[in-house]
Motif scaffolding. Structure first.
Motif, short mmCIF file in Angstrom:
data_model
loop_
_atom_site.label_atom_id
_atom_site.label_comp_id
_atom_site.label_asym_id
_atom_site.label_seq_id
_atom_site.Cartn_x
_atom_site.Cartn_y
_atom_site.Cartn_z
N LEU A 52 39.42 37.39 29.30
CA LEU A 52 40.58 36.69 29.87
C LEU A 52 41.78 36.76 28.94
N LEU A 53 41.58 36.71 27.64
CA LEU A 53 42.68 36.87 26.69
C LEU A 53 43.30 38.25 26.86
N ALA A 54 42.47 39.29 26.92
CA ALA A 54 42.98 40.65 27.12
C ALA A 54 43.76 40.74 28.43
N SER A 55 43.24 40.11 29.47
CA SER A 55 43.93 40.12 30.78
C SER A 55 45.28 39.43 30.69
N MET A 56 45.34 38.30 30.00
CA MET A 56 46.61 37.58 29.85
C MET A 56 47.62 38.42 29.08
N LEU A 57 47.16 39.12 28.06
CA LEU A 57 48.07 40.01 27.31
C LEU A 57 48.63 41.09 28.22
N LEU A 58 47.77 41.65 29.05
CA LEU A 58 48.21 42.71 29.97
C LEU A 58 49.16 42.17 31.03
N SER A 75 45.30 55.69 40.20
CA SER A 75 44.39 55.45 41.32
C SER A 75 43.26 54.50 40.90
N ILE A 76 42.74 54.70 39.71
CA ILE A 76 41.67 53.83 39.20
C ILE A 76 42.21 52.41 39.01
N ILE A 77 43.40 52.29 38.44
CA ILE A 77 44.00 50.97 38.24
C ILE A 77 44.24 50.29 39.58
N SER A 78 44.70 51.04 40.55
CA SER A 78 44.96 50.49 41.88
C SER A 78 43.68 49.97 42.52
N ARG A 79 42.61 50.74 42.44
CA ARG A 79 41.32 50.30 43.00
C ARG A 79 40.80 49.06 42.27
N ALA A 80 40.95 49.04 40.95
CA ALA A 80 40.50 47.89 40.17
C ALA A 80 41.34 46.65 40.51
N SER A 81 42.64 46.84 40.69
CA SER A 81 43.52 45.73 41.08
C SER A 81 43.11 45.16 42.43
N THR A 82 42.78 46.04 43.36
CA THR A 82 42.34 45.61 44.68
C THR A 82 41.06 44.81 44.59
N ALA A 83 40.13 45.27 43.75
CA ALA A 83 38.87 44.53 43.57
C ALA A 83 39.12 43.13 43.02
N VAL A 84 40.03 43.01 42.06
CA VAL A 84 40.37 41.69 41.51
C VAL A 84 41.01 40.82 42.59
N SER A 85 41.89 41.41 43.39
CA SER A 85 42.58 40.62 44.42
C SER A 85 41.64 40.12 45.51
N LYS A 86 40.50 40.76 45.66
CA LYS A 86 39.54 40.35 46.69
C LYS A 86 38.52 39.33 46.19
N LEU A 87 38.57 39.00 44.90
CA LEU A 87 37.62 38.02 44.37
C LEU A 87 37.87 36.65 44.99
N SER A 97 40.27 47.42 31.41
CA SER A 97 39.86 48.67 30.77
C SER A 97 40.61 49.85 31.35
N ALA A 98 40.81 49.85 32.66
CA ALA A 98 41.57 50.93 33.30
C ALA A 98 43.01 50.93 32.83
N LYS A 126 33.57 40.73 35.39
CA LYS A 126 33.31 42.17 35.47
C LYS A 126 34.50 42.89 36.09
N GLU A 127 35.02 42.36 37.19
CA GLU A 127 36.16 43.01 37.86
C GLU A 127 37.41 42.98 36.99
N LEU A 128 37.64 41.86 36.29
CA LEU A 128 38.78 41.79 35.37
C LEU A 128 38.61 42.77 34.21
#
Length: 131
Positions: free
Chosen positions: A48-54, A14-26, A126-127, A119-121
């Motif tokens: 951004l490196l961490a995000s690319m790895l994920l 649920s936390i990941i889903s909410r965080a994903s939604t926040a990123v998609s609304k940027l 982190s989630a 911040k949103e990424l």
């Protein structure tokens, strides 16, 4: 399963889903702002490196030029769309561990002072990496 019948990791998902939604609304301009850095602050590059790895990139292929290319993509190849479509359960363990190690150097307040998009990424990454 918990007594409620929900999977044990329901809260995390649920936390990941909410965080994903926040990123998609940027707004796209937030990604363009990060892309505009010729020499980004270390926090920007690391998150951004961490995000690319994920998102499935290998560390060996992930450099600032490649990250800038990803920041400029649109549609299904854009970072927000890829974040929204990510299947966390199929993520390589090595990428999760490396991303978690990178993110451990930072806290939310420090990242929030750099950029709202970052911040949103950071929250999303982190989630995803949270055990």
């Amino acid at each position: 399963m918990e007594a409620s019948g929900k999977p044990l990791d329901y809260d995390r998902m649920s936390i990941i889903s909410r965080a994903s939604t926040a990123v998609s609304k940027l707004p796209k301009r937030d990604f363009q702002e990060m892309k505009s850095f010729a020499n980004p602050p270390v926090a920007v590059k690391d998150v951004l490196l961490a995000s690319m790895l994920l998102l499935g990139h290998r560390e060996s292929e992930t450099n600032w030029q490649m990250i800038k290319t990803c920041l400029g993509k649109t549609g299904k190849e854009s970072i927000p769309e890829r974040v929204a479509a990510l299947n966390v359960e199929k993520m390589p363990e090595e990428n999760l561990k490396k991303a978690k190690d990178i993110l451990a150097k930072y806290d939310l307040n420090g990242i929030a002072n750099v950029s709202q998009a970052l911040k949103e990424l950071y929250i999303w990454a982190s989630a995803v990496t949270d055990d």
